[in-house]
Motif scaffolding. Structure first.
Motif, PDB file in Angstrom:
ATOM      1  N   ASP A  63      11.897  -8.510  -2.803  1.00  0.00           N
ATOM      2  CA  ASP A  63      12.421  -8.578  -4.054  1.00  0.00           C
ATOM      3  C   ASP A  63      11.319  -8.817  -5.684  1.00  0.00           C
ATOM      4  N   SER A  64      10.138  -8.724  -5.467  1.00  0.00           N
ATOM      5  CA  SER A  64       9.652  -9.668  -6.120  1.00  0.00           C
ATOM      6  C   SER A  64       7.703  -8.902  -5.705  1.00  0.00           C
ATOM      7  N   LEU A  65       7.182  -8.251  -6.759  1.00  0.00           N
ATOM      8  CA  LEU A  65       6.110  -7.823  -7.202  1.00  0.00           C
ATOM      9  C   LEU A  65       4.848  -9.038  -6.787  1.00  0.00           C
ATOM     10  N   THR A  66       3.924  -8.345  -6.261  1.00  0.00           N
ATOM     11  CA  THR A  66       2.504  -9.634  -6.545  1.00  0.00           C
ATOM     12  C   THR A  66       1.818  -9.331  -8.397  1.00  0.00           C
ATOM     13  N   GLY A  67       1.201 -10.679  -8.590  1.00  0.00           N
ATOM     14  CA  GLY A  67       0.354 -10.772  -9.217  1.00  0.00           C
ATOM     15  C   GLY A  67      -0.660  -9.082  -9.504  1.00  0.00           C
ATOM     16  N   GLU A  68      -1.434  -9.554 -10.845  1.00  0.00           N
ATOM     17  CA  GLU A  68      -1.910  -8.134 -11.506  1.00  0.00           C
ATOM     18  C   GLU A  68      -3.260  -7.890  -9.693  1.00  0.00           C
ATOM     19  N   LYS A  69      -3.924  -9.089  -9.318  1.00  0.00           N
ATOM     20  CA  LYS A  69      -4.949  -8.844  -8.130  1.00  0.00           C
ATOM     21  C   LYS A  69      -4.375  -8.469  -7.007  1.00  0.00           C
ATOM     22  N   GLY A  70      -3.217  -8.831  -6.570  1.00  0.00           N
ATOM     23  CA  GLY A  70      -2.677  -8.120  -5.375  1.00  0.00           C
ATOM     24  C   GLY A  70      -1.979  -6.822  -4.751  1.00  0.00           C
ATOM     25  N   ASP A  71      -1.662  -6.279  -3.636  1.00  0.00           N
ATOM     26  CA  ASP A  71      -2.117  -5.409  -3.389  1.00  0.00           C
ATOM     27  C   ASP A  71      -0.491  -5.023  -3.846  1.00  0.00           C
ATOM     28  N   SER A  72       0.077  -5.372  -4.221  1.00  0.00           N
ATOM     29  CA  SER A  72       1.635  -4.706  -4.900  1.00  0.00           C
ATOM     30  C   SER A  72       2.121  -5.003  -6.380  1.00  0.00           C
ATOM     31  N   PRO A  73       0.958  -4.305  -7.069  1.00  0.00           N
ATOM     32  CA  PRO A  73       1.744  -5.269  -8.561  1.00  0.00           C
ATOM     33  C   PRO A  73       1.896  -4.641  -9.503  1.00  0.00           C
ATOM     34  N   THR A  74       2.851  -3.307  -8.903  1.00  0.00           N
ATOM     35  CA  THR A  74       3.547  -2.764  -9.881  1.00  0.00           C
ATOM     36  C   THR A  74       4.762  -1.887  -8.210  1.00  0.00           C
ATOM     37  N   TYR A  75       5.878  -1.422  -9.001  1.00  0.00           N
ATOM     38  CA  TYR A  75       7.022  -1.058  -8.509  1.00  0.00           C
ATOM     39  C   TYR A  75       6.061   0.449  -7.009  1.00  0.00           C
ATOM     40  N   ILE A  76       5.610   1.093  -7.725  1.00  0.00           N
ATOM     41  CA  ILE A  76       5.479   2.106  -6.995  1.00  0.00           C
ATOM     42  C   ILE A  76       4.607   1.661  -5.782  1.00  0.00           C
ATOM     43  N   ALA A  77       3.328   0.492  -6.489  1.00  0.00           N
ATOM     44  CA  ALA A  77       2.597   0.510  -5.066  1.00  0.00           C
ATOM     45  C   ALA A  77       2.698  -0.477  -4.149  1.00  0.00           C
ATOM     46  N   MET A  78       3.937  -1.118  -4.823  1.00  0.00           N
ATOM     47  CA  MET A  78       4.942  -2.435  -3.972  1.00  0.00           C
ATOM     48  C   MET A  78       5.458  -0.795  -2.276  1.00  0.00           C
ATOM     49  N   VAL A  79       5.988   0.359  -3.298  1.00  0.00           N
ATOM     50  CA  VAL A  79       6.601   1.185  -2.065  1.00  0.00           C
ATOM     51  C   VAL A  79       6.105   1.515  -1.249  1.00  0.00           C
ATOM     52  N   ARG A  80       4.251   1.869  -1.839  1.00  0.00           N
ATOM     53  CA  ARG A  80       3.738   2.545  -1.013  1.00  0.00           C
ATOM     54  C   ARG A  80       2.965   1.440   0.287  1.00  0.00           C
ATOM     55  N   HIS A  81       3.243  -0.001  -0.773  1.00  0.00           N
ATOM     56  CA  HIS A  81       2.470  -0.871   0.701  1.00  0.00           C
ATOM     57  C   HIS A  81       3.606  -1.310   1.655  1.00  0.00           C
ATOM     58  N   ASN A  82       5.051  -0.724   1.303  1.00  0.00           N
ATOM     59  CA  ASN A  82       5.536  -1.336   2.317  1.00  0.00           C
ATOM     60  C   ASN A  82       5.464  -0.432   3.415  1.00  0.00           C
ATOM     61  N   ILE A  83       5.616   1.205   2.609  1.00  0.00           N
ATOM     62  CA  ILE A  83       5.792   2.653   4.051  1.00  0.00           C
ATOM     63  C   ILE A  83       4.604   2.427   4.563  1.00  0.00           C
ATOM     64  N   LYS A  84       2.982   1.869   4.463  1.00  0.00           N
ATOM     65  CA  LYS A  84       1.949   2.258   4.825  1.00  0.00           C
ATOM     66  C   LYS A  84       2.245   1.035   6.139  1.00  0.00           C
ATOM     67  N   ALA A  85       2.550  -0.248   5.782  1.00  0.00           N
ATOM     68  CA  ALA A  85       3.089  -1.493   6.674  1.00  0.00           C
ATOM     69  C   ALA A  85       3.864  -0.811   7.973  1.00  0.00           C
ATOM     70  N   LEU A  86       5.246  -0.750   7.201  1.00  0.00           N
ATOM     71  CA  LEU A  86       6.445  -0.115   8.251  1.00  0.00           C
ATOM     72  C   LEU A  86       5.528   0.900   9.396  1.00  0.00           C
ATOM     73  N   THR A  87       4.342   2.444   8.983  1.00  0.00           N
ATOM     74  CA  THR A  87       3.900   3.509   9.606  1.00  0.00           C
ATOM     75  C   THR A  87       3.352   3.121  11.275  1.00  0.00           C
ATOM     76  N   SER A  88       2.294   2.178  10.268  1.00  0.00           N
ATOM     77  CA  SER A  88       1.336   1.392  11.002  1.00  0.00           C
ATOM     78  C   SER A  88       1.743   0.347  12.016  1.00  0.00           C
ATOM     79  N   ALA A  89       2.301  -0.757  12.192  1.00  0.00           N
ATOM     80  CA  ALA A  89       3.485  -0.693  12.966  1.00  0.00           C
ATOM     81  C   ALA A  89       4.226  -0.191  13.970  1.00  0.00           C
ATOM     82  N   LEU A  90       4.802   0.894  13.003  1.00  0.00           N
ATOM     83  CA  LEU A  90       5.247   1.627  14.089  1.00  0.00           C
ATOM     84  C   LEU A  90       5.680   3.170  14.622  1.00  0.00           C
ATOM     85  N   SER A  91       4.717   3.462  14.346  1.00  0.00           N
ATOM     86  CA  SER A  91       3.970   4.109  15.047  1.00  0.00           C
ATOM     87  C   SER A  91       2.852   4.218  15.995  1.00  0.00           C
ATOM     88  N   ARG A  92       2.766   3.234  16.705  1.00  0.00           N
ATOM     89  CA  ARG A  92       2.176   2.608  17.765  1.00  0.00           C
ATOM     90  C   ARG A  92       3.019   3.299  19.191  1.00  0.00           C
TER      91      ARG A  92
END
Length: 290
Positions: free
Chosen positions: A261-290
């Motif tokens: 429901d929220s982005l991070t600040g500019e120094k976080g890892d998801s400061p924009t919508y596109i960065a947020m979606v990319r972060h989420n899919i990377k976290a999901l694929t990393s955890a679920l592909s193992r």
């Protein structure tokens, strides 16, 4: 004489250049993800004020008197709708009730969670494109002189969203179907699940205002064990202790933090919508592909 000529030339530049001649459009966005959409479309033609800032929870937000002034001074107020901003009507009323409200989910078919609409429509990138189109049209309607600029910026951003959509689908396709199940903190990923085929199970309801009962948690633990769910995920707006407890009792690994429901600040890892979606899919694929 030379100074006079310079002043005349400067005056001609100021009055011939729309960026100089026009003041920026003051607009308000209800929360950080929406603010990012508006900035991408509006560019330097708009001043965007976001009410619920980075790493903050719009579900439980309490407006301040300064928020009422921001709304009163804005030409447009961009909101999500679908019940997401339950505090909005009171805020608009306290601001004088004259704000032009733009519901950016207009045209999106809402999913249902029980009797309620699921407001988290931005979790589908295809829906994000509808948000952008609604923002573009609203800005162009109140500032027709800048309509082409808004259209151009929107087209560029929509192309970026198309690329993002392709990348998400390619990433999910690499996860074995039997492992496309996760536990998340609350029901914020229904549109993501519907669009991309990952099942999300949440111990909280649609709103972070609700609390998971002991029975809810016991049920989730039983479900994780029965379905062999491989990972649980935290969110940046909720208490991590719940996920930690579930992980400890089931052996499911904590896959990291998802942004809902929220982005991070500019120094976080998801400061924009596109960065947020990319972060989420990377976290999901990393955890679920193992």
């Amino acid at each position: 004489m030379r100074r006079l000529c310079w002043l005349i030339c400067l005056g001609l530049i100021v009055f011939s250049d729309p960026a100089w001649a026009q003041e920026r459009l003051n607009v308000v966005a209800s929360f950080s993800i929406l603010g990012d959409f508006v900035r991408n479309v509006g560019g330097d033609r708009v001043n965007v004020t976001t009410l619920v800032g980075p790493d903050s929870d719009a579900h439980v937000y309490v407006p301040t008197p300064s928020d009422a002034k921001r709304v009163a001074d804005a030409k447009l107020v961009f909101v999500n709708g679908l019940g997401f901003e339950g505090w909005l009507p009171r805020l608009v009323k306290s601001a004088g009730g004259k704000a032009d409200i733009v519901t950016t989910t207009s045209g999106i078919a809402p999913l249902k969670l029980g009797s309620e609409a699921d407001p988290h429509a931005w979790q589908s990138v295809a829906n994000a494109k509808i948000y952008v189109a609604n923002i573009r049209d609203a800005l162009a309607a109140v500032a027709p002189a800048d309509a082409e600029a808004f259209k151009s910026r929107a087209n560029a951003y929509l192309a970026d969203l198309d690329a993002l959509e392709r990348d998400v689908r390619e990433a999910v396709a690499k996860i074995p179907e039997s492992r496309r199940k996760v536990i998340s903190t609350h029901n914020a990923f229904g549109y993501f699940a519907a669009a991309y085929g990952i099942e999300f199970i949440a111990p909280l309801g649609v709103s972070t205002e609700s609390e998971a009962s002991a029975r809810d948690i016991a049920g989730i633990i039983t479900q994780i064990r029965a379905a062999r769910i491989p990972a649980v995920f935290l969110e940046n707006i909720t208490d991590p202790r719940l996920m930690g407890r579930i992980s400890a009792e089931t052996g499911a690994r904590v896959g990291g933090t998802l942004y809902s429901d929220s982005l991070t600040g500019e120094k976080g890892d998801s400061p924009t919508y596109i960065a947020m979606v990319r972060h989420n899919i990377k976290a999901l694929t990393s955890a679920l592909s193992r």
